[in-house]
Design an enzyme around this catalytic site. Structure first.
Site, mmCIF file in Angstrom:
data_model
loop_
_atom_site.group_PDB
_atom_site.id
_atom_site.type_symbol
_atom_site.label_atom_id
_atom_site.label_comp_id
_atom_site.label_asym_id
_atom_site.label_seq_id
_atom_site.Cartn_x
_atom_site.Cartn_y
_atom_site.Cartn_z
ATOM 1 N N ASP A 123 0.832 -1.089 -0.130
ATOM 2 C CA ASP A 123 -0.131 0.048 0.009
ATOM 3 C C ASP A 123 0.995 1.298 -0.033
ATOM 4 O O ASP A 123 1.957 1.008 0.232
ATOM 5 C CB ASP A 123 -0.760 -0.122 1.174
ATOM 6 C CG ASP A 123 -1.744 1.124 1.481
ATOM 7 O OD1 ASP A 123 -2.244 1.524 0.439
ATOM 8 O OD2 ASP A 123 -1.798 1.583 2.490
ATOM 9 N N PHE A 167 -8.158 24.173 -9.871
ATOM 10 C CA PHE A 167 -6.845 23.052 -10.170
ATOM 11 C C PHE A 167 -7.744 22.091 -11.458
ATOM 12 O O PHE A 167 -8.779 21.658 -10.961
ATOM 13 C CB PHE A 167 -6.442 22.299 -9.056
ATOM 14 C CG PHE A 167 -5.341 21.490 -9.578
ATOM 15 C CD1 PHE A 167 -4.031 21.608 -9.993
ATOM 16 C CD2 PHE A 167 -5.550 19.846 -9.701
ATOM 17 C CE1 PHE A 167 -3.131 20.687 -10.194
ATOM 18 C CE2 PHE A 167 -4.857 19.152 -10.148
ATOM 19 C CZ PHE A 167 -3.405 19.348 -10.300
ATOM 20 N N LYS A 187 -0.117 28.686 -9.059
ATOM 21 C CA LYS A 187 1.063 27.513 -8.605
ATOM 22 C C LYS A 187 0.431 26.324 -9.616
ATOM 23 O O LYS A 187 -0.462 26.026 -9.736
ATOM 24 C CB LYS A 187 0.587 27.220 -7.224
ATOM 25 C CG LYS A 187 -0.347 26.604 -6.548
ATOM 26 C CD LYS A 187 0.214 26.156 -5.104
ATOM 27 C CE LYS A 187 -0.807 25.071 -4.626
ATOM 28 N NZ LYS A 187 -1.851 25.701 -3.971
ATOM 29 N N THR A 207 -2.374 1.392 -4.833
ATOM 30 C CA THR A 207 -2.803 2.714 -4.194
ATOM 31 C C THR A 207 -4.073 3.200 -4.636
ATOM 32 O O THR A 207 -4.359 2.827 -5.808
ATOM 33 C CB THR A 207 -1.741 3.746 -4.082
ATOM 34 O OG1 THR A 207 -2.387 4.856 -3.230
ATOM 35 C CG2 THR A 207 -1.239 4.345 -5.437
ATOM 36 N N GLY A 208 -4.998 3.873 -3.736
ATOM 37 C CA GLY A 208 -6.037 4.467 -4.373
ATOM 38 C C GLY A 208 -5.809 5.897 -4.577
ATOM 39 O O GLY A 208 -6.711 6.508 -5.365
ATOM 40 N N ARG A 237 -5.381 4.234 -8.344
ATOM 41 C CA ARG A 237 -6.784 4.282 -8.289
ATOM 42 C C ARG A 237 -7.389 2.941 -8.337
ATOM 43 O O ARG A 237 -8.135 2.486 -8.842
ATOM 44 C CB ARG A 237 -7.187 4.678 -9.902
ATOM 45 C CG ARG A 237 -6.831 6.070 -9.847
ATOM 46 C CD ARG A 237 -8.071 7.037 -9.362
ATOM 47 N NE ARG A 237 -7.820 8.427 -9.164
ATOM 48 C CZ ARG A 237 -8.156 9.238 -8.286
ATOM 49 N NH1 ARG A 237 -8.883 8.742 -7.198
ATOM 50 N NH2 ARG A 237 -7.718 10.533 -8.279
ATOM 51 N N ASP A 245 -1.560 -0.983 5.868
ATOM 52 C CA ASP A 245 -1.805 -0.437 7.070
ATOM 53 C C ASP A 245 -3.180 -0.278 7.468
ATOM 54 O O ASP A 245 -3.763 -0.186 8.417
ATOM 55 C CB ASP A 245 -1.057 0.650 7.457
ATOM 56 C CG ASP A 245 -1.732 2.064 6.643
ATOM 57 O OD1 ASP A 245 -2.012 1.846 5.594
ATOM 58 O OD2 ASP A 245 -1.813 3.031 7.213
ATOM 59 N N ASP A 280 -6.621 -2.507 2.991
ATOM 60 C CA ASP A 280 -5.787 -3.467 2.606
ATOM 61 C C ASP A 280 -5.918 -4.574 3.095
ATOM 62 O O ASP A 280 -5.310 -5.805 2.590
ATOM 63 C CB ASP A 280 -4.167 -2.967 3.199
ATOM 64 C CG ASP A 280 -3.845 -1.658 2.776
ATOM 65 O OD1 ASP A 280 -4.325 -1.313 1.459
ATOM 66 O OD2 ASP A 280 -3.560 -0.794 3.667
#
Lengths: 1010, 338
Positions: free
Chosen positions: A221, A361, A384, A495-496, A601, A628, A632
């Site tokens: 993860d 953004f 930025k 990972t999401g 994703r 963690d 997961d």
């Protein structure tokens, strides 16, 4: 019970009481992915059509208690998102256990065939009546009357009983004990103890210890596992001057005054202006909100802001970190009130800016802007964004210096943003307003037109500087991943998070290197081309590169980035039919050639799917999942080995895992040292057990040929029983607990040693065959050695020890005892030869077992045991020992039995040494010369708090690696400050590099100075 | 403070054992140890082998089959099971002095004393003089447990099949037969004679055997095995003890007598001898063979060339392998180390 509650409750009512209960089958909205929006359930209840708009969240329903409606509860119970993403825990078996079972089947087969062979031979041999029943050995009447089939069957069973010891039942007991006791070494490990948590590693199942040494794929993860789940502002660079707040130490914020180190270095007018603008830009150009009270737990990212009850919250943790960083540099964003943004500047004055427009953004532009009006009436556009989207629009500013700094930071794995501004005149502003409003009001192509408007407005910037934010990697995460790579493991990050963030982390954690060629398999690409084409193209690339580079494959490694949507497309295409091309295979083929894969994703269950996919691929690799959070859990349960991090997100993962560790960095020790040790220990244990039982039983099998296949046991009952229980059990058990074929330091230094044991290499069939053959060879030596001593010769004692006897004949029990003595000594000494790490425990159990055998035999034969109805062992052992030839033959047979193994070992070591053997040689060489140096130097580098010898292993490499998240040493800051000026930007990389290498030389180190 | 205490409580013990850092000796099978080791072992083994071989060679053995299968054999007449109380004379001659002490064995082949049923077919309690087991012998003795309802003592197959040929050796001196005295004492294990086997403490011994029958194949009951010597009678008869120690392999020898006395204490002088055999024991029914063996012994027991040869072979193999290893090392190891 999930989904958007966009509309009021169902518009139909009815009598809630009388209606019969009906069950409806409702189609599942788009398999288990996170896109819940596309509902297709259509359902008619009393002519009321129910669609997704009627869906209502369960939590809302329970909160609004109004008059009773008739409602249909859908997606409940096992169909809730929770339940569907949960995977039931299945039993995990290690690869060692599987091969153990395979070996066992072979041995079972051997056992049965031995019994069958002997039974058949018995009846063949007994064909002639004089052998069947010689006059001296008449049968009883009962036996004679028994049918021959029954007799044969009883004989078969008797042989089974006689040979059953070849199935090492005690091995299972020993293996269980080894696993159970051995797992304590993990919990006892002080290096895996985390001071902050106050906890060490946990072992939830001891069944998989050895599997830790077999891992080929690591699925990790990201958030909370690789990273600390904690964004931190690292530095900013204004026109090339670097500003570093070093405020957070052990989670405590230092007072603002002391945190600014070098802002007041020769403020020139021009510079001062840019500086002010830069800090204000960062304070204004964001969408952060200030939360005044502590609300739900979900605002984890909020950091305390002065008052204990106010937090910054934002959809982007980066922004929080930036605003937070600004605060530490003296500019505090207070609030947005009536469209005015309030800033507390360095001089404790409140400045107010009117917020006019926010240009949000988006991931195409990769920047955001705000237009504000200062109290002096100036219109300012602050922007930025990613460097690539800012630099082309810059017209002035110190582009070169900033660019250098940004690139440097990007290499370091920091998330960089560039900040620019533009002063707008009144007319400019009006024009911008016009563009924006027109676009916003457009009925068609609104987004496109907005983008056009943004494009017009965001130009002609003056570059102010850049920022660097770190999603703080966990301590030594990069080092750990590097080690895992070196150990031949493939690391996948699941990972999401969105791709960019995840990719940055991957670079920071050295999962991807600069040399890594990134292959993208994302939705963005599959929208342009078909999935089919993309896959084939990638596959071609990989194969071409592989064939081109030939031997130097490892120089050029590939990294793959895939997102959840594409992944489900890949998997789905396969389900629909093999005709549509076996995408799964192609995908796996690509993955196989990638040393690192990033899956972003991902839905929780998709994580498990990926693990399952790899598990099911044709090599059946051993997978490990580490995470963690609760999301997961399914992956942890699916993988061969699941490791939970005792993180901030609760203990769900830790509880469902097989092993729980405090930090990601502990994975290194877990796999490379503990896993490695457990594997070699249990591998030897398993092979040795089969070996010693072959040695044990095969002579008994051979003896049947010389006793008329009458199931005569060669050894006394006590020996048969105690062989596995006492005489040979402890040495192997203790070996399997404390053996270290190479030292912990070597394993740490050279992770590639892990490759030497991959693919269950010590339990492959050839190795098993070797051990079995060795066992058979030894058994043949034992038996025929004794046979030739006894057969047709006057093998007698000369009776010097017992003066009344001058000549004694030895019977069958002496024969068995001779074989047994040789057997016990040989198998124990064989283990002694295999032992590389002789602690006092090993000495104790090995020599102790032999001594015990001798003492037991003396005792067992020394007394007429009243509870036995036979005294066949009486004085047998002593009589044997009183015979010179017996001694000579014991020595001879032990030597002969051990010779081939010794020769094989020596020759193999010389001709084709394995990596491990080389490491052993190296260790031995270094032990001589460097022995005195090593402990001293490592002791010096060790952090001062403890004098524990257990920490002496800290190698030079570890102490030298400086992590950006570590607070920088004070001295270094001074150097930076003194350097000053524009040169600093280009210089500082070297300074930083130097600081990395020279860390150890800044004598007391940061721990003592802060 | 509480947290600190908890940490200390949770912190694993920092001992060498728990941290897997016990001091250890790490030997390795390296060339430096193994090659000299092999040479040493090889030389030692060759030394032992030579000694054993030479010793074994010096042992004199004289074997004679007296089964009487061939018609020319002096015992051919006796091998017919119908002939009772047959005595045959086996004549042989010794060329040189057969050094003493000479051991006289009988040997049987194709005789399976190690049949499982056979080797358990005795009652150790009965043989240690327990009178209860005289009345009801152990089941293991079956089918030689009882005759009718009368118990057999000593029961069981082993005792029943006790070897009952007897031998007398004569030297032919000037045409006259001169008896070579046999010593039948101390041919069985000391512990068997003194501890394991006991006659019941009943005098006369015969009374203990009331209400029992002798083993079916025995010509006379146990208490008459040696009527001349009470210390060699009953269960502690040396021949009986020797027989009761079942042999390991189907071809075996058992010690019958030693020749240690009188004129023959130094050995059997060269000359002609006659062995008078009371031929009782049937072996032809199971294709067995009977033989007598004269042998003398050395410090390492009887003649056994196998051990000496084995030592020589293993010793030379060790030396040979050390040379092979040396070559291998020279080829593979040294270039690397340079």
């Amino acid at each position: 019970m999930m989904g958007p509650a966009t509309s009021p409750p169902p518009a139909w009512t009815g009598s809630p009481v009388t209606r019969p209960i009906m069950l409806y089958k409702i189609p599942w909205p788009l398999e288990r992915s996170r896109r819940w929006t596309r509902y297709t359930p259509l359902l008619n209840v009393n002519n009321h059509s129910l669609t997704s708009t009627n869906l209502w969240d369960a939590s809302i329903y329970t909160r609004t208690k109004k008059s009773p409606w008739l409602a249909v509860a859908v997606y409940t119970g096992m169909e809730t998102k929770m339940a569907l993403n949960y995977q039931s825990k299945s039993q995990k078996r290690s690869a060692v256990e599987k091969s153990m079972n395979a070996f066992l089947i072979v041995y079972l087969f051997i056992l049965i065939s031995k019994a069958v062979i002997n039974t058949v031979l018995k009846y063949a041999w007994q064909w002639s009546p004089d052998r069947d029943e010689p006059w001296y050995n008449h049968r009883t009447e009962n036996e004679r009357q028994r049918h021959v089939v029954i007799r044969a069957f009883t004989d078969f069973l008797a042989f089974m009983v006689l040979f059953n010891y070849i199935i090492p039942v005690s091995m299972y007991v020993t293996v269980e004990m080894q696993k159970f006791l051995g797992s304590y070494f993990i919990t006892w490990d002080e290096e895996m103890f985390d001071e902050e948590l106050g906890e060490g590693a946990q072992v939830n199942t001891s069944d998989l210890n050895e599997e830790l040494g077999q891992v080929e794929y690591v699925f990790t993860d990201k958030t909370g596992t690789l990273t600390e789940n904690n964004m931190e502002f690292i530095e900013c660079c204004v026109d090339g001057n670097v500003y570093i707040p070093h405020a957070i130490c052990n989670g405590q914020i230092l007072s603002a005054a002391s945190s600014i180190d070098m802002i007041d270095s020769s403020p020139g007018g021009y510079r001062r202006e840019h500086e002010d603008l830069f800090f204000r830009a960062l304070c204004l150009c964001h969408t952060v909100q200030v939360k005044e009270e502590e609300t739900v737990e979900s605002i984890k990212r909020g950091i305390h802001q002065g008052k204990p009850t106010s937090f910054y919250i934002s959809s982007s943790p980066d922004e929080v970190a930036l605003v937070e960083g600004m605060k530490r540099l003296g500019y505090t964003y207070l609030r947005l009130k009536d469209n005015y943004m309030e800033i507390l500047n360095k001089d404790d004055e409140i400045e107010r800016f009117e917020l006019l427009h926010v240009l949000n953004f988006d991931s195409v532009r990769r920047r955001m802007s705000v237009i504000v009006k200062s109290s002096s009436g100036e219109y300012l556009l602050f922007c930025k964004g990613a460097d690539s989207s800012i630099f082309p629009r810059v017209v002035s500013g110190k582009v070169e210096q900033v660019k250098a700094r940004v690139e440097l930071n990007a290499v370091e794995g920091l998330r960089t943003l560039c900040v620019a501004y533009r002063k707008l005149s009144e007319s400019d502003y009006q024009e911008a307003c016009h563009h924006l409003n027109e676009a916003k009001l457009a009925l068609q192509d609104r987004e496109q037109r907005l983008a056009q408007a943004y494009d017009i407005i965001e130009r002609d910037f003056v570059l102010l500087g850049a920022t660097a934010v770190e999603d703080r990697l966990q301590e030594k995460a990069a080092d750990t991943i590097e080690s895992l790579h070196k150990a031949g493991m493939k690391v996948w990050v699941l990972t999401g998070d969105k791709m960019e963030t995840a990719a940055a982390t991957c670079y920071a954690s050295k999962l991807f290197r600069r040399s890594t060629q990134i292959l993208e398999l994302t939705k963005k690409r599959t929208e342009e081309q078909s999935l089919h084409d993309v896959l084939f193209e990638l596959n071609r690339t990989v194969i071409r590169q592989r064939s081109m580079s030939g031997l130097s494959v490892d120089c050029l490694d590939f990294g793959l980035i895939i997102d959840g949507a594409t992944l489900s497309a890949v998997l789905k295409a396969n389900q629909e039919g093999a005709g549509s091309g076996n995408y799964r295979e192609i995908f796996l083929d690509i993955c196989r050639n990638c040393s690192a894969v990033l899956c972003c994703r991902m839905a929780p269950l998709q994580k498990a799917q990926i693990v399952k996919l790899i598990k099911a691929s044709k090599e059946h690799p051993i997978t490990l999942a580490i995470g963690d959070g609760a999301n997961d859990v399914s992956m942890i349960l699916e993988a061969h080995v699941g490791i939970g991090i005792m993180g901030k997100e609760g203990r769900q993962a830790a509880r469902n895992s097989d092993y729980a560790i405090p930090k990601f960095k502990h994975l290194k020790k877990m796999l490379l040292i503990h896993g490695h040790y457990y594997y070699i220990r249990i591998a030897e244990l398993v092979q040795y057990f089969f070996y010693k039982n072959v040695c044990f039983i095969f002579p008994q099998f051979l003896y049947q040929f010389f006793c008329g296949f009458s199931q005569q046991p060669l050894y006394d009952t006590a020996y048969l029983t105690l062989y596995n229980i006492s005489f040979t059990s402890l040495p192997i058990l203790l070996y399997s607990l404390v053996e270290q074929h190479v030292t912990i330091e070597t394993l740490k230094r050279d992770p590639s040693l892990y490759r030497g044991i991959s693919k269950n290499s010590l339990l492959r069939w050839p190795v098993f065959l070797y051990w079995t053959c060795l066992g058979v060879f030894d058994a043949v030596i034992f038996f025929f050695g004794a046979y030739f001593l006894f057969d047709n010769t006057t093998f007698t004692s000369n009776g010097q020890l017992m003066t009344t006897n001058t000549q004694m004949m030895f019977g069958n029990w002496t024969f068995g005892t001779l074989v047994f003595t040789v057997l016990v000594f040989t198998v124990t000494l064989k283990l002694a030869l295999d032992t590389h790490h002789w602690t006092w425990i090993n000495h104790f159990v090995i020599w102790g077992s032999l001594l015990f055998y001798v003492i037991f035999s003396l005792l067992w034969g020394g007394i007429i045991w009243p509870f036995l109805n036979y005294q066949r062992m009486y004085y047998v052992f002593m009589q044997m020992l009183s015979s010179g030839p017996a001694w000579l033959s014991i020595i001879l047979l032990i030597t002969v039995s051990l010779l081939p193994d010794v020769i094989k070992k020596v020759l193999c070591r010389a001709m084709c040494p394995t990596a491990i053997e080389r490491a052993q040689d190296h260790e031995k060489l270094s032990r001589g010369g460097v022995a005195e140096l090593t402990p001293l130097s490592s002791r010096r580098s060790y952090k001062g708090t403890s004098t524990d010898s257990s920490h002496l292993h800290l190698g030079a490499a570890e102490t030298l690696s400086l992590h950006r998240s570590d607070p920088l040493p004070q001295k270094l800051l001074v150097h930076l400050a003194e350097g000053g000026g524009a040169d600093l930007c280009s210089l500082s990389p070297y300074v930083l590099r130097l600081s990395g290498a020279g860390y150890a030389y800044y004598a007391p180190g940061p721990e003592t100075s802060v | 403070m509480v947290k600190q205490e908890r940490e200390i409580g949770n912190r694993p013990d920092n001992t060498a054992f728990t941290q897997q850092r016990l001091p250890a000796w790490q030997p390795m099978l390296s060339a430096g140890i193994v090659i000299p080791g092999f040479v040493l072992i090889g030389l030692a083994f060759i030394g032992i082998g030579v000694a054993l071989f030479v010793t074994s060679r010096s042992i004199q053995v004289l074997e004679m089959d007296y089964t009487g299968v061939e018609p020319t054999s002096p015992c051919f007449r006796c091998s017919d099971p119908d002939v009772k109380n047959c005595v045959c004379n086996l004549a042989f001659n010794i060329d040189t002095l057969f050094k003493g002490p000479v051991f006289f064995y009988y040997g049987l082949s194709n005789y399976f004393q190690n049949y499982r049923k056979y080797s358990v077919s005795k009652d150790d309690d009965q043989l240690s003089g327990d009178l209860d087991n005289f009345e009801s012998p152990s089941d293991t003795c079956s089918p030689y447990e009882t005759v009718g309802s009368v118990p057999i003592v000593p029961c069981g197959s082993i005792a029943n099949s006790m070897f009952n040929d007897t031998f007398k050796l004569y030297q032919i001196v000037n045409g006259n037969e001169k008896l070579v005295p046999f010593d039948g004492k101390g041919i069985a294990w000391w512990t068997d004679y003194n501890v394991k086997y006991r006659n019941p403490s009943v005098t006369p011994l015969k009374n203990a055997f009331n209400n029992t029958v002798k083993p079916i194949s025995w010509p006379k009951p146990a208490y008459e095995l040696d009527t001349s010597d009470a210390a060699n009678n009953g269960f502690i008869n040396q021949d009986f003890l020797v027989w009761m120690r079942t042999a390991a392999l189907p071809d075996f020898r058992k010690l019958y007598r030693r020749i240690t006395e009188g004129d023959y204490a130094k050995g059997l002088p060269a000359g002609n001898y006659t062995l008078k055999i009371a031929y009782n024991y049937p072996v032809l029914s199971f294709q067995g063979r009977k033989m007598v063996v004269f042998s003398n012994v050395s410090w390492m027991g009887g003649k056994n060339e196998f051990l000496g040869i084995a030592y020589l072979v293993v010793g030379s193999m060790c030396v040979f392998m050390s040379i092979v290893m040396l070559i291998v090392y020279a080829k593979f190891k040294f270039p690397e180390e340079d």
